[in-house]
Design an enzyme around this catalytic site. Structure first.
Site, PDB file in Angstrom:
ATOM      1  N   GLY A  36      50.198  27.554  18.749  1.00  0.00           N
ATOM      2  CA  GLY A  36      50.672  28.945  18.816  1.00  0.00           C
ATOM      3  C   GLY A  36      49.907  29.689  19.908  1.00  0.00           C
ATOM      4  N   HIS A  37      48.570  29.554  19.893  1.00  0.00           N
ATOM      5  CA  HIS A  37      47.770  30.187  20.944  1.00  0.00           C
ATOM      6  C   HIS A  37      48.141  29.610  22.317  1.00  0.00           C
ATOM      7  CE1 HIS A  37      44.864  30.494  17.445  1.00  0.00           C
ATOM      8  NE2 HIS A  37      44.882  31.747  17.861  1.00  0.00           N
ATOM      9  N   GLN A 153      50.104  43.615  13.659  1.00  0.00           N
ATOM     10  CA  GLN A 153      49.052  43.731  14.678  1.00  0.00           C
ATOM     11  C   GLN A 153      49.651  44.109  16.034  1.00  0.00           C
ATOM     12  OE1 GLN A 153      45.368  41.197  15.211  1.00  0.00           O
ATOM     13  NE2 GLN A 153      46.717  40.089  16.593  1.00  0.00           N
ATOM     14  N   LEU A 184      52.410  28.247  12.495  1.00  0.00           N
ATOM     15  CA  LEU A 184      51.081  27.770  12.878  1.00  0.00           C
ATOM     16  C   LEU A 184      50.061  28.878  12.651  1.00  0.00           C
ATOM     17  CD1 LEU A 184      51.474  25.650  16.137  1.00  0.00           C
ATOM     18  CD2 LEU A 184      51.746  25.000  13.758  1.00  0.00           C
ATOM     19  N   ARG A 187      44.299  29.136   9.851  1.00  0.00           N
ATOM     20  CA  ARG A 187      43.970  28.914   8.439  1.00  0.00           C
ATOM     21  C   ARG A 187      44.624  27.647   7.874  1.00  0.00           C
ATOM     22  NH1 ARG A 187      42.538  34.417   6.102  1.00  0.00           N
ATOM     23  NH2 ARG A 187      42.365  35.633   7.971  1.00  0.00           N
TER      24      ARG A 187
HETATM   25  O1  PAF Z   1      44.949  37.894  16.373  1.00  0.00           O
HETATM   26  C1  PAF Z   1      43.747  37.624  16.528  1.00  0.00           C
HETATM   27  O2  PAF Z   1      43.345  36.459  16.659  1.00  0.00           O
HETATM   28  C2  PAF Z   1      42.745  38.756  16.535  1.00  0.00           C
HETATM   29  O3  PAF Z   1      43.102  39.760  15.633  1.00  0.00           O
HETATM   30  C3  PAF Z   1      42.499  39.337  17.941  1.00  0.00           C
HETATM   31  C4  PAF Z   1      43.751  40.000  18.496  1.00  0.00           C
HETATM   32  C5  PAF Z   1      42.049  38.235  18.876  1.00  0.00           C
HETATM   33  C6  PAF Z   1      41.398  40.391  17.872  1.00  0.00           C
HETATM   34  O4  PAF Z   1      40.202  39.865  17.412  1.00  0.00           O
END
Ligand code: PAF
Length: 283
Positions: A36-37, A153, A184, A187
């Protein structure tokens, strides 16, 4: 790929790019990276001349200190995943670099943080806004990338950017899922094999609930999803809300919304998993 750990090193690594006027793209993360990242990083690399990924487990966004202690820290594995992406700089600072002084800022997000994650994790989004604004200040990106799995977020960060009048374009990227549908998440690595099997029930219920749009009431849809998931021993829904995708407030009638999103948090044993589904987004 250059790895830096202090703000001075970050400035040094970016100074020539900045003076040449290169566009800087940024992906903030807390590490424990997964595909995902990597989808965010790949998009960032494709869109920008220079790309920066930060890896920083931000203490101010953990309302549960136990969660902070247990948050996975896997820097070596993260760097191995990042290496082939073409990212320019990885910034992995310590707490003292991000917060040379205590950050006492309090953000006002109106109703955006009074619901869902904001309601169940008091102070969480204030901490997210603190760290993201601080990282934006250090990296000075032109674009920044966030995953839609953390749907609320993204809304909070857009609001923060607007409030602080920051010249950053926020790019939201779709949820990346396992082949069976599980969203994904860092956790997921903590799920025992039996929990991993159960966890798929979350995305299954969300996907099936699409058939309810316009046929059943919003409340019946909510009840059905919650019942489907809670019927599995080991899964417990913390909340499921069908909200207006812009205001994040619950909707009561499908026809009153132009943008309807179902947002869910489920405890799988002690592991808190989140997911969401867009039911419709009218243009
Ligand atoms: O989504 C995340 O992993 C966190 O909330 C972030 C945006 C990196 C801020 O710490």
């Amino acid at each position: 790929m250059i790895v830096v750990t202090t703000t001075d090193q970050l400035d040094e690594s970016l100074s020539s790019f900045r003076s040449e006027g290169c566009s800087i793209g940024f992906v903030p993360t807390m590490g424990a990276l997964h595909q995902g990242h990597i989808s965010l990083v790949k998009q960032c690399v494709a869109d920008n001349e220079v790309s920066v990924v930060s890896i920083f487990v931000n203490p101010t966004q953990f309302n549960d200190k136990n969660d902070l202690i247990h948050y996975p820290r896997t820097l070596d594995a993260d760097l191995t995943l990042l290496e082939p992406t073409g990212v320019t700089v990885v910034f992995a600072p310590g707490v003292e670099d991000v917060y040379p002084e205590e950050d006492t800022r309090r953000f006002d997000f109106g109703m955006l943080d009074k619901v869902m994650e904001g309601k169940h994790r008091p102070g969480h989004f204030n901490g997210v806004a603190q760290v993201v604004s601080r990282l934006f200040d250090l990296v000075k990106p032109y674009r920044a990338y966030f995953g839609e799995k953390d749907f609320q977020q993204v809304a909070i960060i857009r609001s923060m950017v607007q409030q602080l009048n920051l010249p950053v374009e926020i790019v939201a990227m779709p949820i990346v899922r396992e082949a069976d549908g599980l969203a994904l998440s860092s956790r997921n690595a903590r799920l025992a094999p039996s929990q991993r099997k159960l966890a798929v029930k979350i995305s299954e219920a969300l996907t099936k609930s699409r058939n309810f749009v316009g046929r059943s009431s919003v409340q019946d849809t909510v009840n059905w999803v919650v019942d489907q998931i809670n019927a599995n021993e080991g899964l417990q829904v913390e909340y499921f809300e069908i909200v207006d995708g812009n205001s994040l407030q619950s909707i009561s009638e499908w026809q009153n919304a132009d943008y309807a999103v179902g947002c869910i948090t489920v405890f799988c044993g002690e592991i808190r998993l989140i997911d969401n589904i867009t039911y419709f987004a009218k243009q």
